[in-house]
Design an enzyme around this catalytic site. Structure first.
Site, PDB file in Angstrom:
ATOM      1  N   GLU A  56      46.541  38.506  30.728  1.00 19.77           N
ATOM      2  CA  GLU A  56      48.391  38.715  31.028  1.00 19.77           C
ATOM      3  C   GLU A  56      48.844  37.299  30.771  1.00 19.77           C
ATOM      4  OE1 GLU A  56      46.901  42.040  33.450  1.00 19.77           O
ATOM      5  OE2 GLU A  56      46.043  40.212  32.886  1.00 19.77           O
ATOM      6  N   ASP A 104      44.486  42.877  34.179  1.00 17.89           N
ATOM      7  CA  ASP A 104      44.334  43.116  35.761  1.00 17.89           C
ATOM      8  C   ASP A 104      43.484  44.417  35.716  1.00 17.89           C
ATOM      9  OD1 ASP A 104      45.405  40.713  36.288  1.00 17.89           O
ATOM     10  OD2 ASP A 104      47.504  41.526  36.674  1.00 17.89           O
ATOM     11  N   ASP A 139      43.930  47.158  37.672  1.00 20.16           N
ATOM     12  CA  ASP A 139      44.682  48.330  37.962  1.00 20.16           C
ATOM     13  C   ASP A 139      45.325  48.946  36.745  1.00 20.16           C
ATOM     14  OD1 ASP A 139      46.829  46.770  37.124  1.00 20.16           O
ATOM     15  OD2 ASP A 139      47.791  46.573  38.780  1.00 20.16           O
ATOM     16  N   GLU A 145      48.132  49.331  35.566  1.00 18.74           N
ATOM     17  CA  GLU A 145      49.064  48.619  34.583  1.00 18.74           C
ATOM     18  C   GLU A 145      48.085  47.719  33.769  1.00 18.74           C
ATOM     19  OE1 GLU A 145      52.516  48.673  33.949  1.00 18.74           O
ATOM     20  OE2 GLU A 145      52.222  50.293  35.225  1.00 18.74           O
ATOM     21  N   TYR A 190      42.810  39.883  43.881  1.00 18.67           N
ATOM     22  CA  TYR A 190      43.739  40.848  43.283  1.00 18.67           C
ATOM     23  C   TYR A 190      44.695  41.290  44.259  1.00 18.67           C
ATOM     24  CZ  TYR A 190      46.387  43.428  39.729  1.00 18.67           C
ATOM     25  OH  TYR A 190      47.470  43.799  39.009  1.00 18.67           O
ATOM     26  N   ARG A 194      47.601  43.447  44.030  1.00 21.23           N
ATOM     27  CA  ARG A 194      48.070  44.927  43.886  1.00 21.23           C
ATOM     28  C   ARG A 194      46.916  45.984  44.235  1.00 21.23           C
ATOM     29  NH1 ARG A 194      51.086  42.265  39.825  1.00 21.23           N
ATOM     30  NH2 ARG A 194      53.238  42.188  40.312  1.00 21.23           N
ATOM     31  N   HIS A 251      40.974  49.138  45.041  1.00 25.57           N
ATOM     32  CA  HIS A 251      40.197  47.964  44.796  1.00 25.57           C
ATOM     33  C   HIS A 251      40.000  47.177  46.144  1.00 25.57           C
ATOM     34  CE1 HIS A 251      41.347  48.344  40.718  1.00 25.57           C
ATOM     35  NE2 HIS A 251      42.624  48.710  40.973  1.00 25.57           N
TER      36      HIS A 251
END
Length: 870
Positions: free
Chosen positions: A7, A80, A82, A84, A296, A298, A343
């Site tokens: 990203e 990432d 997740d 998103e 990570y 989130r 996670h």
């Protein structure tokens, strides 16, 4: 070489260091596609087809990836770990396929890693997979729901409730929480109660505090001492009796550490300890993650990888000693409702590196890393061992009993490094007690009554709001920060001293939605919808069926509001918000009676320009208004009524101040047939109209002030206040459009400036423009334009130096000084400015030709209306 896409550029740089020269690592800069902010981007009647659009800023990033794939035909998506991140990988695949950068023979794989460390990244490269379809579908469902709510509910608000900005699927539920808490606070009526505390001395001379718990053989409940008289009688009962210790009960207790951080608990603790908002916390954590310092950020998981647990135990043993290690590692149960989106916890990537050893220069990053590091190690440390002690002190007749509570820390355990913050205050159990024994007499040093009042529930902080949303199952880790930020950006909520306070427009929106869309801002409904979306991401539900069920009922609810009249809506909101808008008056009079005419009824109204206010039902005969919200008695006293506020009298004339169309003004005398245009002067900006007094008004009515005749030409010099502030005018009259004007430094100078100062300012003004009516002189001449001819010069303008050719002015950047600017650089600036203005670049002169007909400018398309969704 495979092309790896992540990203952010910071993440790309770090990963490139670990992968080496065998890979090309590029950044997508977040999402590359989104739904266009206009109607028709989601089509419920077409099986919920979604129209995606590549963002303007993303086109160059997509092009860079396309170009790289021309020579390196392998794509690795490393976004990432997740929902998103999975969505970004899917969008990239779709966009690159449309661009034909991904061909049938192009290997495309997806890799995930929870930390940006060399080990984690190389391990991920060994275990590629495909894009997770259920996670993508969960993203599509959420995005479609948010769009459908935002683009269908927000226009209803705009039409029925002028001034409202937007509504969102989760945003509006979050706002409801804050508004309802404020209503609880406003409805709260405190209740008085008293306690009695005694300062006692042990036989060894040590002081401790005890609280009266029983009187006259009866246990005291909270409100048993309800006034000062009852409290004083209790004090006398204690004071008149000798006391001794009747029991000492000590019990061992343990306190276990909190689990490591997940997203919501990190946001809560950062708010408690550092006052960081949810958005700031996530931004700081993002930078720590991209630097490879933490995992990570989130996540709704609290479990820790086995190797991380081992690393934490090694660090604890090295830093604190073996006695701080429990016999077995602590295992925390993952609370995530959906294992596929769960996670690992948020933790340091290297357990041996504390904040002092980490290479962190940013203060906020250092503080947050220290918090994460200490919480992680504490979660694997031994429990704190305490001794809780309860001491009862009583009179011989048993009529009076006092109790003292306290604790002794036997072994600090995890508290040696970290203790979780609290949203409430510490209680008496945290106090230390001296050595006391049963049967010992104590000496009363003082016995004091203390008055208390019950307190309303506290306003939410970002920490307690996130905690409450988590308890209700509203939103998910990746959404908390954006939700809390959105309601503040919309002006629905303001943060004051870390507390979230609903604003009137937020109350309006909530009242409207609670009356006409109550189901869709219900806590249970929103939580159940979140659970359905979790089922989609787990692969157990069809996302289009979820959308269909929601849309069928929601579109019907939207349709039911089509015939609502604004008046009907306002009547309902007046009814709902009446306790807030029209609270009871101190003298018991009707709070809705108009204070101006004494006959009309006050109610909420809306203006065409948007926004709400309180107005009189006798409009237009009575033009009383006040801002939306409860009345402010002090503001009411100084408010300017529609027929003006009387400031006093001068020479037999009334001097009043009015609020006019173009701002407040003062006026001498009343408007009448005999005096259709009474003297009036505008109140200057910076003078609060409600605070203007008679003396100030009379000074304003003296304007324009004649300073005298100019010594050079005998023409009058005036001082006045105009649209742009105080100024001098050198002309026969103030209405003369000619003459010379010069600014004054301040308002007061209008009445104090003398002729010498005025002449000097006017002369400086004339000199600054090279003489009256003359064009300003260039500060440097560069020469003629090489293609089109005509002088290219540098001038000193109001906003800094600029270069001018023909009718084109181009600002000189701060990086170039006017003395160093070359003609070639000036031509580039002129060309760039011409392009921005839609003009053709200057070109070589051609022989005169027949002038073509002027083209009509293209009609501008109206900008699409935007609606926030979440």
């Amino acid at each position: 070489m495979p092309v790896v896409v992540v990203e952010s550029p910071a993440k790309a740089k770090k990963i490139n260091e670990y992968l080496g020269k065998g890979y090309i690592v590029l950044a997508s800069y977040g999402h590359v596609r989104d739904l266009p902010p206009k109607d028709g981007s989601v089509l419920p009647d077409d099986d919920f087809d979604m129209k995606w659009e590549i963002a303007t800023d993303s086109k160059k990033h997509i092009k860079a990836i396309v170009d790289a794939l021309k020579t390196d035909n392998e794509l690795i998506l490393a976004t990432d770990p997740d929902r998103e991140g999975e969505a970004i990988s899917w969008h990239l695949t779709e966009a690159l396929t449309e661009k034909k950068a991904i061909r049938k023979d192009t290997p495309v794989s997806r890799v995930v890693f929870n930390a940006i460390t060399k080990t984690a990244i190389l391990e991920a490269m060994k275990n590629p997979r495909q894009v997770d379809a259920p996670l993508v579908e969960a993203y599509l469902a959420r995005r479609a729901l948010d769009y459908l709510v935002g683009f269908n509910l927000s226009p209803v608000l705009w039409r029925k409730l002028p001034g409202a900005k937007s509504a969102g699927r989760v945003q509006s539920v979050c706002l409801r929480l804050i508004v309802e808490r404020e209503m609880e606070i406003e409805a709260f009526r405190n209740q008085e109660y008293w306690t009695v505390k005694a300062q006692l001395q042990s036989p060894r001379g040590q002081m401790f505090e005890a609280r009266l718990t029983a009187l006259a053989g009866k246990k005291l409940d909270k409100f048993d001492l309800g006034n000062a008289t009852q409290a004083e009688l209790a004090v006398q009962a204690v004071t008149s009796r000798d006391l001794k210790i009747t029991s000492v009960e000590a019990k061992p207790a343990i306190r276990n550490p909190s689990p490591p951080f997940m997203t919501s608990t990190l946001q809560q603790e950062a708010s408690r300890k550092y006052g960081m908002g949810a958005k700031q916390t996530m931004s700081v954590a993002q930078r720590l993650y991209e630097s490879g310092l933490i995992t990570y950020m989130r996540t709704d998981g609290i479990d820790m990888a086995p190797e991380a647990v081992t690393g934490a135990r090694d660090a604890i043993k090295a830093k604190f000693g073996a006695q701080y290690l429990p016999d077995q590692p602590r295992i925390y149960k993952n609370k995530a409702k959906n294992a596929q989106e769960a996670h690992e916890c948020i933790r340091p990537t290297d357990m041996m590196v504390g904040a002092d050893q980490a290479d962190i220069k940013d203060v906020d990053q250092r503080k947050l890393y220290d918090l994460i590091y200490k919480r992680t190690l504490a979660s694997q440390m031994a429990a704190a061992q305490l001794e809780r002690t309860v001491v009862d002190v009583a009179s011989a007749d048993g009529q009076v009993i006092l109790r003292a509570n306290g604790q002794v820390m036997v072994f600090d355990g995890f508290i040696a490094i970290y203790e979780e913050g609290r949203d409430d205050t510490a209680d008496d159990d945290d106090k230390r007690l001296p050595q006391l024994a049963q049967g010992e007499k104590v000496v009363k040093q003082s016995v004091d009554p203390e008055q208390h009042f019950t307190q309303p529930p506290p306003r939410y902080t970002e920490a307690t709001l996130v905690k409450r949303m988590e308890e209700l199952g509203i939103g998910r880790p990746s959404t908390y920060a954006s939700i809390v930020t959105t309601i503040q950006d919309r002006g629905y909520v303001e943060k004051d001293k870390n507390r979230l306070i609903p604003q009137d427009k937020g109350r309006l929106v909530t009242a409207f939605l609670m009356n006409y869309f109550q189901k869709y801002i219900g806590y249970d409904f929103t939580a159940d919808l979140e659970n359905q979306l979790d089922e989609v991401s787990a692969g157990n539900a069809d996302y289009k069926k979820v959308l269909d069920r929601f849309w069928r009922d929601f579109s019907a609810a939207i349709g039911e509001t089509a015939d609502l009249r604004i008046g009907e809506v306002l009547d309902k909101i007046n009814e709902v918000l009446e306790p807030h808008l029209f609270p009871p008056t101190a003298d018991g009079t009707d709070p809705r009676l108009c204070p101006n005419c004494g006959a009309g009824r006050l109610s909420m109204r809306t203006a065409r320009s948007g926004g709400a206010f309180i107005g009189c039902s006798n409009y237009p005969e009575c033009r009383y208004t006040r801002p939306f919200g409860p009345p402010d008695p002090e503001a009411e006293k100084s408010a300017i009524p529609p027929d003006g506020k009387l400031l006093g009298h001068d020479a037999g004339d009334e001097i009043r101040i009015f609020k006019g169309r173009f701002g407040p003004y003062v006026q001498r005398g009343a408007t009448s047939e005999a005096n259709p245009k009474p003297d009036r002067t505008g109140v200057p900006e910076g003078w609060p109209a409600e605070e203007v007094d008679l003396e100030q008004a009379l000074r304003l009515l003296q304007l324009p002030r004649q300073i005298g005749l100019h010594p050079e030409d005998g023409i009058m010099v005036w001082a006045n206040i105009g649209r742009y502030g105080p100024y001098l005018k050198h002309a026969a009259s103030t209405s003369d459009k000619g003459g010379t004007n010069a600014n004054l430094d301040g308002i007061d100078e209008v009445w104090t400036v003398g002729m010498n100062r005025a002449v000097q300012l006017l002369a400086e003004k004339v000199a600054s423009r090279g003489g009256r009516g003359k064009a300003a002189a260039p500060i440097r001449e560069l020469g003629d334009h090489p293609q089109a001819g005509g002088a290219v010069n540098i001038y000193d303008g109001k906003y800094g130096p600029y270069v001018k050719w023909d009718k084109i002015n181009a600002t000189i950047p701060d990086t170039i000084t006017p003395d160093d600017l070359t003609l070639a650089q000036a031509i580039d600036l002129i060309d760039e400015r011409a392009a921005k203005a839609g003009k053709k670049k200057p070109s070589a002169k051609k022989p005169a030709a027949k002038k073509p007909a002027a083209k009509k400018p293209a009609a501008k398309k109206p900008a699409p209306k935007k609606a926030a969704t979440k």
